[in-house]
Scaffold this active site. Sequence first.
Site, short mmCIF file in Angstrom:
data_model
loop_
_atom_site.label_atom_id
_atom_site.label_comp_id
_atom_site.label_asym_id
_atom_site.label_seq_id
_atom_site.Cartn_x
_atom_site.Cartn_y
_atom_site.Cartn_z
N GLY A 119 -5.07 -5.10 3.82
CA GLY A 119 -5.63 -5.24 2.41
C GLY A 119 -6.53 -4.36 2.18
CB SER A 120 -8.09 -1.40 3.74
OG SER A 120 -7.01 -0.40 3.85
CG ASN A 121 -4.22 0.73 -0.07
OD1 ASN A 121 -4.52 2.07 -0.53
ND2 ASN A 121 -3.79 1.07 1.25
CD GLU A 140 -1.93 4.37 1.77
OE1 GLU A 140 -0.59 4.12 1.86
OE2 GLU A 140 -2.51 3.63 2.43
CG HIS A 167 6.85 4.35 1.39
ND1 HIS A 167 7.34 3.23 1.94
CD2 HIS A 167 7.41 5.34 2.13
CE1 HIS A 167 7.95 3.54 2.96
NE2 HIS A 167 7.83 4.95 3.40
CB ILE A 225 10.07 -7.34 -5.67
CG1 ILE A 225 8.66 -6.99 -5.08
CG2 ILE A 225 9.62 -8.17 -7.17
CD1 ILE A 225 7.87 -7.97 -5.06
CG LEU A 261 4.84 -5.76 5.16
CD1 LEU A 261 4.40 -5.94 6.52
CD2 LEU A 261 4.78 -4.33 4.75
CG ASN A 297 5.77 -0.13 -2.76
OD1 ASN A 297 4.77 -0.92 -2.01
ND2 ASN A 297 6.64 0.71 -1.96
CG ASP A 335 10.62 2.14 0.44
OD1 ASP A 335 9.77 1.56 -0.06
OD2 ASP A 335 10.76 2.06 1.59
#
Length: 188
Positions: A12-14, A173, A103, A87, A84, A101, A144
């Site tokens: 969860g760093s993003n 990111e 990627h 949806i 991951l 999303n 994707d």
Amino acid sequence: MKRIIVLASGSGSNAENIANYFKDKTNAKVSYILTNNAKAKVLDRAKRLEISSKIFTKQEFAEGKNVLDFLKKEADLIILAGFLLKISPEIVAAFPNKIINIHPALLPKYGGKGMYGMNVHNAVVENKEQETGITIHYVNENYDEGAIIFQESVAVSPEDTPEIVASKVHELEYAFFPKVIEEIVNNL
Ligand code: GAR
């Protein structure tokens, strides 16, 4: 105030970076962090950031109903940041162009099932790619494959390990994802 809900399955760093970016903004904020993984480090981050979090099981994400009811009530924009699971089609249909999303590669390269996190960077190094990058895209029913919103590349050196590639990609990111989200939010 637009409500951004971030979905994350692991570190969860993003998610944290996005939450911090919007912390003092007046147009949008991260209102919830959702995960499918009760042990995910992102839950510790949410707690520290004082952002509400919620865990839905893999089955709930697959069935859609509970998650959809929640999102319909709570979300203006849905961000997948290291999420991951697929949806569900019901959720995709209910939020056209409102699920984004990120990627960790230059799609259409290194996309699809099984291509996430370190798997992507391992493959990039194995194939001796000279560049990699990030792709921010809308989410549709297929992994994707939604329309691409933004890409940025970074050089890969012959001596780069997958870990070095991962950290180069993470830097991109952190630098670009919040800004791209902000632009989308401003057009909602
Ligand atoms: C990020 O690099 C993101 O692009 C990737 O997982 C990482 C999560 O890191 N997502 C995928 O691979 C999705 N197919 P984080 O949990 O530290 O934000």
